[in-house]
Design a protein around this motif. Structure first.
Motif, mmCIF file in Angstrom:
data_model
loop_
_atom_site.group_PDB
_atom_site.id
_atom_site.type_symbol
_atom_site.label_atom_id
_atom_site.label_comp_id
_atom_site.label_asym_id
_atom_site.label_seq_id
_atom_site.Cartn_x
_atom_site.Cartn_y
_atom_site.Cartn_z
ATOM 1 N N LEU A 23 0.830 -1.205 0.000
ATOM 2 C CA LEU A 23 0.000 0.000 0.000
ATOM 3 C C LEU A 23 0.868 1.260 0.000
ATOM 4 C CD1 LEU A 23 -3.020 0.349 -0.121
ATOM 5 C CD2 LEU A 23 -3.100 0.452 2.374
ATOM 6 N N SER A 24 2.016 1.169 0.654
ATOM 7 C CA SER A 24 2.912 2.330 0.739
ATOM 8 C C SER A 24 3.595 2.642 -0.595
ATOM 9 C CB SER A 24 3.990 2.085 1.814
ATOM 10 O OG SER A 24 4.734 0.910 1.495
ATOM 11 N N GLN A 25 3.504 1.705 -1.562
ATOM 12 C CA GLN A 25 4.203 1.884 -2.844
ATOM 13 C C GLN A 25 3.299 2.400 -3.960
ATOM 14 O OE1 GLN A 25 5.541 -2.162 -3.411
ATOM 15 N NE2 GLN A 25 7.514 -1.795 -2.417
ATOM 16 N N ILE A 26 1.992 2.474 -3.720
ATOM 17 C CA ILE A 26 1.090 2.833 -4.830
ATOM 18 C C ILE A 26 1.288 4.292 -5.225
ATOM 19 C CG2 ILE A 26 -0.611 1.089 -4.165
ATOM 20 C CD1 ILE A 26 -2.403 3.373 -3.192
ATOM 21 N N PRO A 27 0.923 4.657 -6.469
ATOM 22 C CA PRO A 27 1.062 6.048 -6.910
ATOM 23 C C PRO A 27 0.291 6.989 -5.988
ATOM 24 C CG PRO A 27 0.472 4.623 -8.753
ATOM 25 C CD PRO A 27 0.355 3.792 -7.524
ATOM 26 N N THR A 28 0.788 8.183 -5.823
ATOM 27 C CA THR A 28 0.092 9.175 -5.005
ATOM 28 C C THR A 28 -0.966 9.878 -5.865
ATOM 29 O OG1 THR A 28 1.737 10.844 -5.561
ATOM 30 C CG2 THR A 28 2.122 9.556 -3.547
ATOM 31 N N PRO A 29 -1.922 10.577 -5.231
ATOM 32 C CA PRO A 29 -2.945 11.283 -6.023
ATOM 33 C C PRO A 29 -2.363 12.236 -7.066
ATOM 34 C CG PRO A 29 -3.603 11.203 -3.718
ATOM 35 C CD PRO A 29 -2.212 10.643 -3.786
ATOM 36 N N SER A 30 -1.207 12.793 -6.798
ATOM 37 C CA SER A 30 -0.625 13.779 -7.721
ATOM 38 C C SER A 30 -0.336 13.195 -9.110
ATOM 39 C CB SER A 30 0.672 14.363 -7.134
ATOM 40 O OG SER A 30 1.614 13.325 -6.916
ATOM 41 N N ARG A 209 -3.293 -7.494 -11.673
ATOM 42 C CA ARG A 209 -1.843 -7.461 -11.500
ATOM 43 C C ARG A 209 -1.509 -6.217 -10.695
ATOM 44 N NH1 ARG A 209 1.062 -10.123 -15.910
ATOM 45 N NH2 ARG A 209 0.044 -12.125 -16.153
ATOM 46 N N ASP A 210 -0.246 -6.164 -10.233
ATOM 47 C CA ASP A 210 0.297 -4.941 -9.659
ATOM 48 C C ASP A 210 -0.602 -4.397 -8.549
ATOM 49 O OD1 ASP A 210 1.219 -1.897 -9.765
ATOM 50 O OD2 ASP A 210 2.762 -3.058 -10.769
ATOM 51 N N MET A 211 -0.908 -3.094 -8.622
ATOM 52 C CA MET A 211 -1.660 -2.407 -7.579
ATOM 53 C C MET A 211 -3.042 -3.023 -7.363
ATOM 54 S SD MET A 211 -2.571 1.611 -7.708
ATOM 55 C CE MET A 211 -4.296 1.984 -7.879
ATOM 56 N N ASN A 212 -3.719 -3.379 -8.447
ATOM 57 C CA ASN A 212 -5.069 -3.941 -8.312
ATOM 58 C C ASN A 212 -5.049 -5.249 -7.527
ATOM 59 O OD1 ASN A 212 -6.214 -1.862 -9.756
ATOM 60 N ND2 ASN A 212 -6.326 -2.983 -11.680
ATOM 61 N N ARG A 213 -4.084 -6.084 -7.822
ATOM 62 C CA ARG A 213 -3.987 -7.375 -7.135
ATOM 63 C C ARG A 213 -3.773 -7.159 -5.639
ATOM 64 N NH1 ARG A 213 0.534 -11.239 -6.118
ATOM 65 N NH2 ARG A 213 -0.435 -13.276 -5.856
ATOM 66 N N MET A 214 -2.869 -6.236 -5.323
ATOM 67 C CA MET A 214 -2.564 -5.959 -3.916
ATOM 68 C C MET A 214 -3.796 -5.396 -3.191
ATOM 69 S SD MET A 214 -1.769 -3.087 -1.940
ATOM 70 C CE MET A 214 -1.189 -1.927 -3.155
ATOM 71 N N LEU A 215 -4.518 -4.482 -3.853
ATOM 72 C CA LEU A 215 -5.704 -3.878 -3.218
ATOM 73 C C LEU A 215 -6.801 -4.918 -2.985
ATOM 74 C CD1 LEU A 215 -6.024 -0.452 -5.113
ATOM 75 C CD2 LEU A 215 -5.230 -0.825 -2.767
#
Length: 525
Positions: A23-30, A209-215
């Motif tokens: 979770l700490s690695q996902i893109p920020t809102p910016s 994959r990636d962020m979606n899988r982790m979420l």
């Protein structure tokens, strides 16, 4: 012949290029264009007590997006806001001029969630009326985008968001995160929405994959410890000790979807927002009725559509007068799965044909449809699923033209993708293999459920099951190992004593606390 170690290595390879694993690695809102411009405008509206209207969509992603933003506003103490989820039958899709006409004349700010990227006409009306429009969406932008105060969509030109397919609820969640930042709410826990995000990501067929899988993985854990009355009610009613990934796909998402398909999606919105278990049960009873009606309608329409399918079709295109718009998407999914071909199902009503398309494997159905935009009134969606509108007199020509363009493509290459891992020995199918397969869940887009092959399995017992006797339960024998198998909507009958070659996935069968592997047959060769 695959060993367990081979299977583990092959599945691990799928995620070798994943970047965002925590979770700490996902893109920020910016990373999302216009997001802080939108957040600052919302903050200003809050400070001035201006009326804000959230306009959602009637599918799971749109309902969940609406819930996330509404609950975030509640947590911030925003009192002056309304939620408007269009009715599929009365209002049509997304933000449109008719919906703006119905809104309170004092509205100063409209925020769309999971829609709006094609709402050019509605945007013009907002501009003329002095309403600021913030669009949050994830669908492919048209060549000319609406004139809006802010557009937050990872697919728009100039957006620096990484190349990850995210759903509308994730975009809405990011907007809430940006608003959290501009309001300096440092202690607000954005992870409280993970259970909802997991449902939206799976329901909207995003790439796992990636962020979606982790979420989704984190969200599933949250779902099982959730205090939300709606999920407690589902768990109790269906006697679930624990939700599995498949429960999102086959139970939770269809229930949430059914209200928008058969009646009004605000029922699902209110269900997810229910504060007490009694209130949740009131809505659940209603939603279960909707879902049962949906199943009946879907069964009838699927049977009706089969008469139009020809063996030489490259892509299935079928239509009927006043076919139920709420189920044409599910029927398209069933046809695509049954025939291993992309499918588009249209409902003709009041001088227009509204269609729903579903893909197979890696085929980009939206790009395929876009090649024939000269025949269409409108279209939109993403790689796996799309919606389109066409004049009924153009249907036959569209069917011919899209089949011609498919004829030049190797659809088998798309359909097979990378699902079949290889041959497996019967002795490898045990509880340990179930644990390995569970480790690489959730399965779906870009992380297909592993498929295996066994040759020469002998049928020891066969039994028809299901209300319509359209499923087959088999006991198979191979190399002194007995295997239980199910063949849903079977396409070929088998006889006791017959030796068969099968393609299958493996699922977990829990009965009275005993967990055993169960084969789900895809094909008898």
């Amino acid at each position: 012949m695959l060993s367990k170690e081979d299977i583990r290595n092959l599945l691990e390879l799928r995620f070798s290029n994943d970047i965002h694993k925590k979770l700490s690695q996902i893109p920020t809102p910016s990373a999302l264009k216009d997001i802080f411009k939108g957040a600052m405008r919302i903050k200003e509206a809050m400070q001035k007590d201006e009326l804000i209207v959230i306009v959602g969509d009637y599918d799971v992603d749109g309902v969940v997006s609406s819930v996330i933003l509404a609950e975030f506003f509640d947590d911030l103490g925003v009192g002056n806001y309304q939620v408007r989820i269009p009715n599929r039958f009365k209002d049509g899709y997304g933000l449109n001029p008719d919906i703006i006409e119905e809104l309170d004349e004092n509205v100063k700010l409209i925020i769309t969630v999971d829609n709006g990227i094609s709402a050019n006409d509605a945007a013009q009306i907002c501009k003329a009326r002095g309403i600021d429009l913030i669009i949050t969406d994830h669908h492919m932008p048209p060549p000319v985008m609406p004139e809006a105060y802010a557009i937050i969509n990872p697919k728009q030109p100039g957006c620096t968001f990484p190349n990850i397919e995210i759903c509308g609820a994730e975009v809405a969640w990011y907007l809430a995160g940006a608003l959290k930042d501009v309001c300096k709410l440092n202690n607000y826990d954005m992870s409280k929405f993970l259970e909802l995000l997991a449902i939206a990501i799976i329901a909207d067929m995003m790439e796992l994959r990636d962020m979606n899988r982790m979420l989704v993985r984190l969200g599933l854990n949250r779902l099982n410890s959730s205090k939300r009355a709606a999920f407690r009610a589902i768990k109790e009613f269906y006697g679930k000790d624990k939700f599995e990934c498949d429960d999102i796909s086959f139970l939770i998402a269809p229930l949430i979807n059914s209200a928008g398909r058969m009646d009004d999606a605000m029922n699902s919105f209110d269900f997810l927002r229910a504060k007490t278990i009694d209130k949740a049960y009131d809505y659940l009873d209603m939603i279960i009725d909707f879902n049962n009606s949906r199943k009946e309608e879907e069964r009838a329409l699927f049977e009706c559509s089969l008469k139009d399918v020809r063996d030489d079709d490259e892509i299935i295109v079928t239509w009927g007068e006043q076919w139920h718009e709420g189920v044409i998407g599910i029927v398209a999914s069933r046809l695509a799965k049954h025939f291993s071909k992309p499918a588009i199902v249209f409902s003709i009503d009041r001088g227009r044909a509204k269609g729903s398309a579903r893909s197979i494997g890696k085929l980009d159905i939206l790009a395929l449809i876009a090649k024939h935009e000269d025949l269409l009134n409108s279209y939109g969606g993403h790689k796996g699923a799309a919606g389109l509108v066409i004049a009924p007199e153009n249907l036959q020509k569209f069917k011919e033209e899209i089949n011609k363009s498919c004829f030049l493509m190797d659809l088998h290459q798309f359909a097979s993708s990378d699902e079949l891992l290889g041959d497996i020995s019967a002795k490898e199918i045990d509880f340990e293999l179930l644990e390995i397969l569970e480790l690489y869940e959730p399965y779906g887009q870009k992380n297909p459920r592993p498929i295996f092959r066994i040759d020469g399995a002998v049928v020891k017992n066969e039994k028809l099951i299901g209300r319509d006797q359209n499923h087959l339960k088999l006991i198979l024998q191979k190399d002194d190992k007995t295997l239980e198998a199910l063949f849903f909507n079977f396409t070929r009958h088998v006889k006791v004593g017959e030796s068969i070659n099968i393609i299958f996935s493996i699922s977990k069968n829990s009965f009275r606390g005993l967990v055993t592997p169960q084969l789900l047959i895809r094909e008898v060769l």
